[in-house]
Motif scaffolding. Structure first.
Motif, PDB file in Angstrom:
ATOM      1  N   TRP A  12       0.774  -1.270   0.089  1.00 35.98           N
ATOM      2  CA  TRP A  12       0.104  -0.005  -0.103  1.00 35.98           C
ATOM      3  C   TRP A  12       0.735   1.293  -0.282  1.00 35.98           C
ATOM      4  O   TRP A  12       1.989   1.241   0.593  1.00 35.98           O
ATOM      5  N   ASP A  13       0.355   2.363  -0.620  1.00 36.26           N
ATOM      6  CA  ASP A  13       1.019   3.580  -0.416  1.00 36.26           C
ATOM      7  C   ASP A  13       0.703   4.141   0.878  1.00 36.26           C
ATOM      8  O   ASP A  13      -0.318   4.328   1.409  1.00 36.26           O
ATOM      9  N   ARG A  14       1.859   4.640   1.779  1.00 37.51           N
ATOM     10  CA  ARG A  14       1.905   4.973   2.945  1.00 37.51           C
ATOM     11  C   ARG A  14       1.103   5.920   3.385  1.00 37.51           C
ATOM     12  O   ARG A  14       0.498   6.154   4.284  1.00 37.51           O
ATOM     13  N   ALA A  15       1.058   7.108   2.130  1.00 32.18           N
ATOM     14  CA  ALA A  15       0.627   8.260   2.598  1.00 32.18           C
ATOM     15  C   ALA A  15      -1.030   8.284   2.303  1.00 32.18           C
ATOM     16  O   ALA A  15      -1.718   8.837   3.194  1.00 32.18           O
ATOM     17  N   SER A  16      -1.479   7.551   1.243  1.00 33.52           N
ATOM     18  CA  SER A  16      -2.861   7.510   1.069  1.00 33.52           C
ATOM     19  C   SER A  16      -3.575   6.187   1.405  1.00 33.52           C
ATOM     20  O   SER A  16      -4.877   6.159   1.577  1.00 33.52           O
ATOM     21  N   GLY A  17      -2.757   5.429   1.729  1.00 34.93           N
ATOM     22  CA  GLY A  17      -3.614   4.067   2.061  1.00 34.93           C
ATOM     23  C   GLY A  17      -3.831   3.269   1.110  1.00 34.93           C
ATOM     24  O   GLY A  17      -4.554   2.263   0.927  1.00 34.93           O
ATOM     25  N   GLN A  18      -3.822   3.772  -0.371  1.00 36.65           N
ATOM     26  CA  GLN A  18      -3.955   2.898  -1.561  1.00 36.65           C
ATOM     27  C   GLN A  18      -3.464   1.812  -2.017  1.00 36.65           C
ATOM     28  O   GLN A  18      -2.123   1.797  -1.543  1.00 36.65           O
ATOM     29  N   HIS A  19      -3.811   0.585  -2.349  1.00 34.93           N
ATOM     30  CA  HIS A  19      -3.385  -0.544  -2.668  1.00 34.93           C
ATOM     31  C   HIS A  19      -2.681  -0.218  -3.970  1.00 34.93           C
ATOM     32  O   HIS A  19      -2.884   0.058  -4.896  1.00 34.93           O
ATOM     33  N   VAL A  20      -1.490  -0.530  -4.076  1.00 28.72           N
ATOM     34  CA  VAL A  20      -0.635  -0.037  -5.304  1.00 28.72           C
ATOM     35  C   VAL A  20       0.150  -1.239  -5.844  1.00 28.72           C
ATOM     36  O   VAL A  20       0.605  -1.211  -6.914  1.00 28.72           O
ATOM     37  N   MET A  21       0.319  -2.339  -5.250  1.00 27.14           N
ATOM     38  CA  MET A  21       1.119  -3.519  -5.797  1.00 27.14           C
ATOM     39  C   MET A  21       0.535  -4.659  -5.131  1.00 27.14           C
ATOM     40  O   MET A  21       0.279  -4.939  -3.921  1.00 27.14           O
ATOM     41  N   LEU A  22       0.550  -5.844  -6.135  1.00 32.37           N
ATOM     42  CA  LEU A  22       0.227  -7.168  -5.613  1.00 32.37           C
ATOM     43  C   LEU A  22       1.312  -7.973  -6.327  1.00 32.37           C
ATOM     44  O   LEU A  22       1.514  -7.950  -7.549  1.00 32.37           O
ATOM     45  N   LEU A  23       1.935  -8.662  -5.444  1.00 33.36           N
ATOM     46  CA  LEU A  23       3.118  -9.654  -6.048  1.00 33.36           C
ATOM     47  C   LEU A  23       2.866 -11.098  -5.639  1.00 33.36           C
ATOM     48  O   LEU A  23       2.298 -11.526  -4.626  1.00 33.36           O
ATOM     49  N   GLU A  24       2.807 -12.157  -6.528  1.00 39.33           N
ATOM     50  CA  GLU A  24       2.767 -13.663  -6.078  1.00 39.33           C
ATOM     51  C   GLU A  24       4.004 -14.073  -5.751  1.00 39.33           C
ATOM     52  O   GLU A  24       5.204 -13.942  -6.337  1.00 39.33           O
ATOM     53  N   ALA A  25       4.185 -14.307  -4.450  1.00 45.94           N
ATOM     54  CA  ALA A  25       5.509 -14.534  -3.810  1.00 45.94           C
ATOM     55  C   ALA A  25       5.746 -16.107  -3.394  1.00 45.94           C
ATOM     56  O   ALA A  25       6.950 -16.700  -3.183  1.00 45.94           O
ATOM     57  N   ASP A  26       4.605 -16.702  -3.022  1.00 44.86           N
ATOM     58  CA  ASP A  26       4.690 -18.336  -2.738  1.00 44.86           C
ATOM     59  C   ASP A  26       3.382 -19.008  -3.303  1.00 44.86           C
ATOM     60  O   ASP A  26       2.564 -18.234  -3.467  1.00 44.86           O
ATOM     61  N   ASN A  27       3.685 -20.275  -3.056  1.00 39.52           N
ATOM     62  CA  ASN A  27       2.543 -21.245  -3.527  1.00 39.52           C
ATOM     63  C   ASN A  27       1.520 -21.661  -2.719  1.00 39.52           C
ATOM     64  O   ASN A  27       0.400 -21.897  -2.733  1.00 39.52           O
ATOM     65  N   HIS A  28       1.855 -20.894  -1.451  1.00 38.25           N
ATOM     66  CA  HIS A  28       1.139 -21.402  -0.212  1.00 38.25           C
ATOM     67  C   HIS A  28       0.938 -19.934   0.612  1.00 38.25           C
ATOM     68  O   HIS A  28      -0.235 -19.160   0.536  1.00 38.25           O
ATOM     69  N   VAL A  29       2.001 -19.551   1.526  1.00 36.87           N
ATOM     70  CA  VAL A  29       1.753 -18.589   2.596  1.00 36.87           C
ATOM     71  C   VAL A  29       3.194 -17.705   2.353  1.00 36.87           C
ATOM     72  O   VAL A  29       4.189 -18.286   2.082  1.00 36.87           O
ATOM     73  N   VAL A  30       2.859 -16.302   2.582  1.00 36.08           N
ATOM     74  CA  VAL A  30       3.981 -15.588   2.650  1.00 36.08           C
ATOM     75  C   VAL A  30       3.988 -15.058   4.280  1.00 36.08           C
ATOM     76  O   VAL A  30       3.218 -14.541   4.631  1.00 36.08           O
ATOM     77  N   ASN A  31       4.818 -15.456   5.113  1.00 36.22           N
ATOM     78  CA  ASN A  31       4.713 -15.349   6.380  1.00 36.22           C
ATOM     79  C   ASN A  31       6.019 -14.529   6.848  1.00 36.22           C
ATOM     80  O   ASN A  31       6.415 -14.195   8.074  1.00 36.22           O
ATOM     81  N   CYS A  32       7.018 -14.187   6.024  1.00 39.12           N
ATOM     82  CA  CYS A  32       8.112 -13.292   6.450  1.00 39.12           C
ATOM     83  C   CYS A  32       8.505 -12.227   5.086  1.00 39.12           C
ATOM     84  O   CYS A  32       8.496 -12.912   4.106  1.00 39.12           O
ATOM     85  N   LEU A  33       8.657 -10.912   5.642  1.00 38.62           N
ATOM     86  CA  LEU A  33       9.072  -9.847   4.544  1.00 38.62           C
ATOM     87  C   LEU A  33       9.944  -8.900   5.210  1.00 38.62           C
ATOM     88  O   LEU A  33       9.744  -8.708   6.581  1.00 38.62           O
ATOM     89  N   GLN A  34      11.157  -9.021   4.685  1.00 37.92           N
ATOM     90  CA  GLN A  34      12.175  -8.094   5.106  1.00 37.92           C
ATOM     91  C   GLN A  34      12.740  -7.224   4.086  1.00 37.92           C
ATOM     92  O   GLN A  34      13.319  -7.561   3.221  1.00 37.92           O
TER      93      GLN A  34
END
Length: 103
Positions: A12-34
């Motif tokens: 999301w965009d921090r200032a507006s709160g608008q959803h700006v990107m969607l990335l497919e990162a795992d076949n099941h669950v994404v449980n860690c982002l750094q």
């Protein structure tokens, strides 16, 4: 930015709160982002057997808002369908079944 049980990363965009990107990162669950502390890099992991490194590659960001809305609707439906479900690890279930068998 958040990971999801559907295997996607939502940004999301921090200032507006608008959803700006969607990335497919795992076949099941994404449980860690750094994110990297100062470079435009992101490391993600889930229950797949790998860690993914992300960096911007396109001159102009592309965002499929319709696809993002479909993923969000599927997630809401899955949450509603499983709200009364309790998930336990398989190892716990095996121990429980073994203890029932011994009595």
């Amino acid at each position: 930015m958040s990971g999801s049980d559907c295997g996607h990363i939502f940004i999301w965009d921090r200032a507006s709160g608008q959803h700006v990107m969607l990335l497919e990162a795992d076949n099941h669950v994404v449980n860690c982002l750094q994110p990297h502390p100062y470079e435009p890099l992101l490391a993600t992991s889930g229950i797949d057997y790998n860690i993914k490194m992300w960096s911007p590659m396109e001159e102009v960001p592309s965002f499929d808002r319709k696809l993002a809305e479909e993923v969000i609707c599927r997630n809401e439906l899955m949450l509603e369908e499983t709200k009364n479900t309790i998930t336990v690890p398989a190892s716990f279930m095996l121990r429980m079944l073994a203890s029932l068998n011994h009595t």
